[in-house]
Design a protein around this motif. Sequence first.
Motif, mmCIF file in Angstrom:
data_model
loop_
_atom_site.group_PDB
_atom_site.id
_atom_site.type_symbol
_atom_site.label_atom_id
_atom_site.label_comp_id
_atom_site.label_asym_id
_atom_site.label_seq_id
_atom_site.Cartn_x
_atom_site.Cartn_y
_atom_site.Cartn_z
ATOM 1 N N PHE A 116 -74.823 9.784 82.295
ATOM 2 C CA PHE A 116 -73.755 9.703 81.237
ATOM 3 C C PHE A 116 -73.414 8.442 80.963
ATOM 4 O O PHE A 116 -72.326 8.251 80.804
ATOM 5 C CB PHE A 116 -72.798 10.420 82.007
ATOM 6 C CG PHE A 116 -73.098 11.981 82.435
ATOM 7 C CD1 PHE A 116 -72.814 12.926 81.435
ATOM 8 C CD2 PHE A 116 -73.346 12.405 83.718
ATOM 9 C CE1 PHE A 116 -73.160 14.151 81.651
ATOM 10 C CE2 PHE A 116 -73.643 13.633 83.924
ATOM 11 C CZ PHE A 116 -73.534 14.681 83.151
ATOM 12 N N GLY A 117 -74.296 7.285 80.960
ATOM 13 C CA GLY A 117 -74.033 5.921 80.715
ATOM 14 C C GLY A 117 -72.996 5.368 81.366
ATOM 15 O O GLY A 117 -72.222 4.539 80.808
ATOM 16 N N GLY A 118 -72.727 5.727 82.464
ATOM 17 C CA GLY A 118 -71.669 4.929 83.353
ATOM 18 C C GLY A 118 -70.504 5.499 82.991
ATOM 19 O O GLY A 118 -69.380 5.182 83.637
ATOM 20 N N LYS A 119 -70.192 6.506 82.322
ATOM 21 C CA LYS A 119 -68.786 7.097 82.107
ATOM 22 C C LYS A 119 -68.638 8.504 82.650
ATOM 23 O O LYS A 119 -69.532 9.149 82.449
ATOM 24 C CB LYS A 119 -68.598 7.089 80.447
ATOM 25 C CG LYS A 119 -68.755 5.798 79.722
ATOM 26 C CD LYS A 119 -68.491 5.842 78.295
ATOM 27 C CE LYS A 119 -68.609 4.507 77.912
ATOM 28 N NZ LYS A 119 -67.946 4.445 76.376
ATOM 29 N N LEU A 120 -67.385 8.537 83.110
ATOM 30 C CA LEU A 120 -67.320 9.919 83.736
ATOM 31 C C LEU A 120 -66.903 10.880 82.830
ATOM 32 O O LEU A 120 -67.001 12.187 83.014
ATOM 33 C CB LEU A 120 -65.935 9.379 84.763
ATOM 34 C CG LEU A 120 -65.385 10.694 85.607
ATOM 35 C CD1 LEU A 120 -66.549 11.205 86.577
ATOM 36 C CD2 LEU A 120 -64.430 10.283 86.549
ATOM 37 N N THR A 121 -65.909 10.498 81.833
ATOM 38 C CA THR A 121 -65.630 11.591 80.888
ATOM 39 C C THR A 121 -66.592 12.632 80.422
ATOM 40 O O THR A 121 -66.360 13.570 80.380
ATOM 41 C CB THR A 121 -64.864 10.901 79.746
ATOM 42 O OG1 THR A 121 -63.746 10.253 80.156
ATOM 43 C CG2 THR A 121 -64.278 12.010 78.490
ATOM 44 N N PRO A 122 -68.017 12.034 79.923
ATOM 45 C CA PRO A 122 -68.784 12.942 79.530
ATOM 46 C C PRO A 122 -69.429 13.967 80.488
ATOM 47 O O PRO A 122 -69.622 15.006 80.246
ATOM 48 C CB PRO A 122 -70.071 11.829 79.098
ATOM 49 C CG PRO A 122 -69.379 10.631 78.836
ATOM 50 C CD PRO A 122 -68.157 10.636 79.858
ATOM 51 N N LEU A 123 -69.277 13.353 81.721
ATOM 52 C CA LEU A 123 -69.652 14.203 82.776
ATOM 53 C C LEU A 123 -68.535 15.591 82.833
ATOM 54 O O LEU A 123 -69.118 16.749 83.125
ATOM 55 C CB LEU A 123 -69.557 13.615 84.236
ATOM 56 C CG LEU A 123 -69.798 14.260 85.470
ATOM 57 C CD1 LEU A 123 -71.016 15.490 85.663
ATOM 58 C CD2 LEU A 123 -69.502 13.569 86.699
ATOM 59 N N VAL A 124 -67.375 15.239 82.972
ATOM 60 C CA VAL A 124 -66.340 16.273 82.934
ATOM 61 C C VAL A 124 -66.584 16.981 81.750
ATOM 62 O O VAL A 124 -66.396 18.352 81.874
ATOM 63 C CB VAL A 124 -64.959 15.711 83.007
ATOM 64 C CG1 VAL A 124 -63.821 16.745 82.956
ATOM 65 C CG2 VAL A 124 -64.721 15.008 84.436
ATOM 66 N N ALA A 125 -66.815 16.540 80.618
ATOM 67 C CA ALA A 125 -66.894 17.419 79.438
ATOM 68 C C ALA A 125 -68.140 18.288 79.544
ATOM 69 O O ALA A 125 -68.050 19.388 79.274
ATOM 70 C CB ALA A 125 -66.843 16.565 78.061
ATOM 71 N N HIS A 126 -69.168 17.744 79.984
ATOM 72 C CA HIS A 126 -70.228 18.582 80.235
ATOM 73 C C HIS A 126 -69.926 19.919 81.243
ATOM 74 O O HIS A 126 -70.648 20.889 80.983
ATOM 75 C CB HIS A 126 -71.558 17.747 80.852
ATOM 76 C CG HIS A 126 -72.924 18.569 81.257
ATOM 77 N ND1 HIS A 126 -73.618 19.047 80.375
ATOM 78 C CD2 HIS A 126 -72.995 19.081 82.505
ATOM 79 C CE1 HIS A 126 -74.451 19.854 81.066
ATOM 80 N NE2 HIS A 126 -74.132 19.739 82.355
ATOM 81 N N LEU A 127 -69.388 19.516 82.277
ATOM 82 C CA LEU A 127 -69.101 20.730 83.127
ATOM 83 C C LEU A 127 -67.911 21.640 82.498
ATOM 84 O O LEU A 127 -68.230 23.002 82.679
ATOM 85 C CB LEU A 127 -68.322 20.131 84.455
ATOM 86 C CG LEU A 127 -69.557 19.223 85.480
ATOM 87 C CD1 LEU A 127 -68.490 18.441 86.397
ATOM 88 C CD2 LEU A 127 -70.314 20.145 85.779
ATOM 89 N N ALA A 128 -67.150 21.115 81.520
ATOM 90 C CA ALA A 128 -66.248 22.114 80.929
ATOM 91 C C ALA A 128 -66.997 22.880 80.207
ATOM 92 O O ALA A 128 -66.688 24.099 79.768
ATOM 93 C CB ALA A 128 -65.193 21.133 80.377
ATOM 94 N N GLU A 129 -67.826 22.482 79.237
ATOM 95 C CA GLU A 129 -68.663 23.179 78.329
ATOM 96 C C GLU A 129 -69.743 24.295 78.750
ATOM 97 O O GLU A 129 -69.791 25.395 78.089
ATOM 98 C CB GLU A 129 -69.584 22.075 77.384
ATOM 99 C CG GLU A 129 -68.802 21.181 76.458
ATOM 100 C CD GLU A 129 -69.537 19.979 75.952
ATOM 101 O OE1 GLU A 129 -70.843 20.122 76.264
ATOM 102 O OE2 GLU A 129 -68.973 19.203 75.207
ATOM 103 N N ARG A 130 -70.054 23.920 79.958
ATOM 104 C CA ARG A 130 -71.007 24.934 80.710
ATOM 105 C C ARG A 130 -70.174 25.835 81.543
ATOM 106 O O ARG A 130 -70.535 26.689 82.381
ATOM 107 C CB ARG A 130 -71.894 24.004 81.544
ATOM 108 C CG ARG A 130 -72.638 23.190 80.982
ATOM 109 C CD ARG A 130 -74.020 23.734 80.199
ATOM 110 N NE ARG A 130 -74.788 22.894 79.777
ATOM 111 C CZ ARG A 130 -75.359 22.837 78.450
ATOM 112 N NH1 ARG A 130 -74.824 23.535 77.654
ATOM 113 N NH2 ARG A 130 -76.065 21.847 78.044
ATOM 114 N N ASN A 131 -68.869 25.922 81.358
ATOM 115 C CA ASN A 131 -68.061 26.663 82.247
ATOM 116 C C ASN A 131 -68.220 26.583 83.902
ATOM 117 O O ASN A 131 -68.018 27.419 84.416
ATOM 118 C CB ASN A 131 -68.195 28.254 81.703
ATOM 119 C CG ASN A 131 -67.684 28.656 80.327
ATOM 120 O OD1 ASN A 131 -66.677 28.053 79.840
ATOM 121 N ND2 ASN A 131 -68.486 29.286 79.575
#
Length: 121
Positions: free
Chosen positions: A87-102
């Motif tokens: 995630f390029g060192g950023k936490l927000t894309p990780l959380v977004a990924h988890l949210a998008e995948r339910n």
Amino acid sequence: MAERISDAEYAVMSVLWEQSPLTAHEVAGRVPERGWSVNTVKTLLARLVAKQTIAHEADGRRYLYRPLVQQADYVAVESRRLIDRLFGGKLTPLVAHLAERNALSAEDIAEIEALLKEIKA
């Protein structure tokens, strides 16, 4: 911790984080659902000693093993590696990924919200 540990080595580390020092026989008896022989466990223990992740000391004709790396420190390093690599060192894309995948339950979301409120305070 310079060298990463394998999944098998992590299983051994989990046992030692739970209780130590332990002998190879004791570790073999506590590794969940693996059915490893004592020789397999001794090989994994030797690898972990070489990686300076655990230490051993003689106790008569056997060795007692204990972790040199704390579990929280290991989790911090591995979490950082995952976030950096995927995630390029950023936490927000990780959380977004988890949210998008339910992958986040209502309870997960509530815990994240509570944590964010605590951090802001």
